[in-house]
Motif scaffolding. Structure first.
Motif, PDB file in Angstrom:
ATOM      1  N   SER A 275     -11.748  47.327 -24.442  1.00  0.00           N
ATOM      2  CA  SER A 275     -10.331  47.094 -24.714  1.00  0.00           C
ATOM      3  C   SER A 275      -9.429  48.011 -23.908  1.00  0.00           C
ATOM      4  N   ASN A 276      -9.700  49.309 -23.938  1.00  0.00           N
ATOM      5  CA  ASN A 276      -8.798  50.253 -23.279  1.00  0.00           C
ATOM      6  C   ASN A 276      -8.904  50.182 -21.760  1.00  0.00           C
ATOM      7  N   ARG A 277     -10.071  49.845 -21.260  1.00  0.00           N
ATOM      8  CA  ARG A 277     -10.194  49.598 -19.815  1.00  0.00           C
ATOM      9  C   ARG A 277      -9.313  48.413 -19.426  1.00  0.00           C
ATOM     10  N   ALA A 278      -9.395  47.326 -20.207  1.00  0.00           N
ATOM     11  CA  ALA A 278      -8.588  46.135 -19.910  1.00  0.00           C
ATOM     12  C   ALA A 278      -7.096  46.453 -20.003  1.00  0.00           C
ATOM     13  N   GLN A 279      -6.706  47.214 -21.022  1.00  0.00           N
ATOM     14  CA  GLN A 279      -5.286  47.559 -21.180  1.00  0.00           C
ATOM     15  C   GLN A 279      -4.801  48.445 -20.035  1.00  0.00           C
ATOM     16  N   TRP A 280      -5.650  49.352 -19.573  1.00  0.00           N
ATOM     17  CA  TRP A 280      -5.286  50.191 -18.427  1.00  0.00           C
ATOM     18  C   TRP A 280      -5.088  49.335 -17.176  1.00  0.00           C
ATOM     19  N   LEU A 281      -6.002  48.403 -16.948  1.00  0.00           N
ATOM     20  CA  LEU A 281      -5.897  47.529 -15.784  1.00  0.00           C
ATOM     21  C   LEU A 281      -4.660  46.636 -15.867  1.00  0.00           C
ATOM     22  N   MET A 282      -4.345  46.194 -17.078  1.00  0.00           N
ATOM     23  CA  MET A 282      -3.145  45.381 -17.264  1.00  0.00           C
ATOM     24  C   MET A 282      -1.886  46.208 -16.985  1.00  0.00           C
ATOM     25  N   GLY A 283      -1.878  47.441 -17.459  1.00  0.00           N
ATOM     26  CA  GLY A 283      -0.741  48.318 -17.202  1.00  0.00           C
ATOM     27  C   GLY A 283      -0.553  48.580 -15.719  1.00  0.00           C
ATOM     28  N   SER A 284      -1.660  48.770 -15.025  1.00  0.00           N
ATOM     29  CA  SER A 284      -1.600  48.986 -13.579  1.00  0.00           C
ATOM     30  C   SER A 284      -1.075  47.741 -12.876  1.00  0.00           C
ATOM     31  N   ALA A 285      -1.526  46.566 -13.333  1.00  0.00           N
ATOM     32  CA  ALA A 285      -1.053  45.311 -12.741  1.00  0.00           C
ATOM     33  C   ALA A 285       0.448  45.140 -12.958  1.00  0.00           C
ATOM     34  N   ARG A 286       0.919  45.431 -14.162  1.00  0.00           N
ATOM     35  CA  ARG A 286       2.349  45.318 -14.440  1.00  0.00           C
ATOM     36  C   ARG A 286       3.158  46.265 -13.548  1.00  0.00           C
ATOM     37  N   TYR A 287       2.638  47.466 -13.344  1.00  0.00           N
ATOM     38  CA  TYR A 287       3.346  48.457 -12.518  1.00  0.00           C
ATOM     39  C   TYR A 287       3.572  47.932 -11.098  1.00  0.00           C
ATOM     40  N   PHE A 288       2.581  47.207 -10.591  1.00  0.00           N
ATOM     41  CA  PHE A 288       2.685  46.676  -9.224  1.00  0.00           C
ATOM     42  C   PHE A 288       3.150  45.217  -9.218  1.00  0.00           C
ATOM     43  N   ASN A 289       3.721  44.766 -10.361  1.00  0.00           N
ATOM     44  CA  ASN A 289       4.255  43.405 -10.486  1.00  0.00           C
ATOM     45  C   ASN A 289       3.214  42.335 -10.181  1.00  0.00           C
ATOM     46  N   LYS A 290       1.998  42.573 -10.670  1.00  0.00           N
ATOM     47  CA  LYS A 290       0.923  41.604 -10.479  1.00  0.00           C
ATOM     48  C   LYS A 290       0.612  40.913 -11.806  1.00  0.00           C
ATOM     49  N   ASP A 291      -0.095  39.807 -11.716  1.00  0.00           N
ATOM     50  CA  ASP A 291      -0.463  39.016 -12.895  1.00  0.00           C
ATOM     51  C   ASP A 291      -1.491  39.767 -13.741  1.00  0.00           C
TER      52      ASP A 291
END
Length: 204
Positions: A148-164
């Protein structure tokens, strides 16, 4: 004979229900953790000082302080809680080396530092946090908190770079399923399901 059997049954029942001071203190502290992170941290800290070889009380001191470090308090108090969280993560890591549960805590605390001051800690901690989650995932791919937390970290990183963020939603789905299969033993970590469900809202 029946009376003796009944007495023995009651005795065994009472013994099985009896709690050690450690079990009682941990149970009370875990209840506090649901409503008062600061009070829970103080209780776990007292337990940790008494149970010097046990990693779990120190782990929960760190967790309680991390939960107090998401910006809900002023800068000085947040800084204090993050520093105490790091102190107890370090202690927990010494007591239980290479533990994926502890790696998750370090990843969460790194995120707190980045949120606290991105200009200082963003570049400093981002790559290290990604590496930490990948290491934890390689070691424990079926641990729901790791997934879960790995996925949330990756999602946060994606949002930071305006990615899906969609590519990482499957990780949250996997985590929810793993939470459903998890059987907690004693005071082993079992938290994280609700946070995972909340994170899934970004996938809708």
């Amino acid at each position: 004979m029946k009376t003796i059997a009944t007495t023995l049954l009651l005795l065994f029942t009472a013994l099985s229900m009896a709690q050690t001071p450690y079990e009682k203190a941990m149970g009370n502290a875990l209840e506090l953790l649901k409503t008062d992170n600061k009070a829970a941290a103080q209780q776990f800290e007292r337990i940790s000082k008494a149970e010097k070889e046990n990693w779990l009380p120190a782990y929960y001191v760190a967790l309680a302080n991390i939960r107090s470090s998401w910006g809900q308090h002023g800068p000085e108090e947040t800084l204090a809680t993050m520093k105490q969280a790091q102190e107890y993560i370090t202690l927990t890591d010494q007591l239980s080396p290479n533990n994926p549960e502890v790696m998750v805590l370090q990843g969460l605390l790194n995120t707190c530092w980045i949120n606290y001051d991105e200009s200082i800690y963003g570049m400093k901690l981002s790559a290290a946090t990604s590496a930490l989650y990948e290491k934890a995932y390689a070691m424990a791919p079926d641990n729901p908190r790791v997934v879960s937390n790995r996925a949330q970290w990756l999602m946060g990183s994606a949002r930071y770079f305006n990615k899906d963020v969609t590519p990482y939603c499957s990780g949250l789905e996997k985590a929810v399923a793993l939470f459903g299969e998890e059987t907690a033993t004693g005071f082993e970590p079992s938290w994280g399901l609700q946070g995972t469900i909340d994170a899934q809202k970004d996938c809708q």
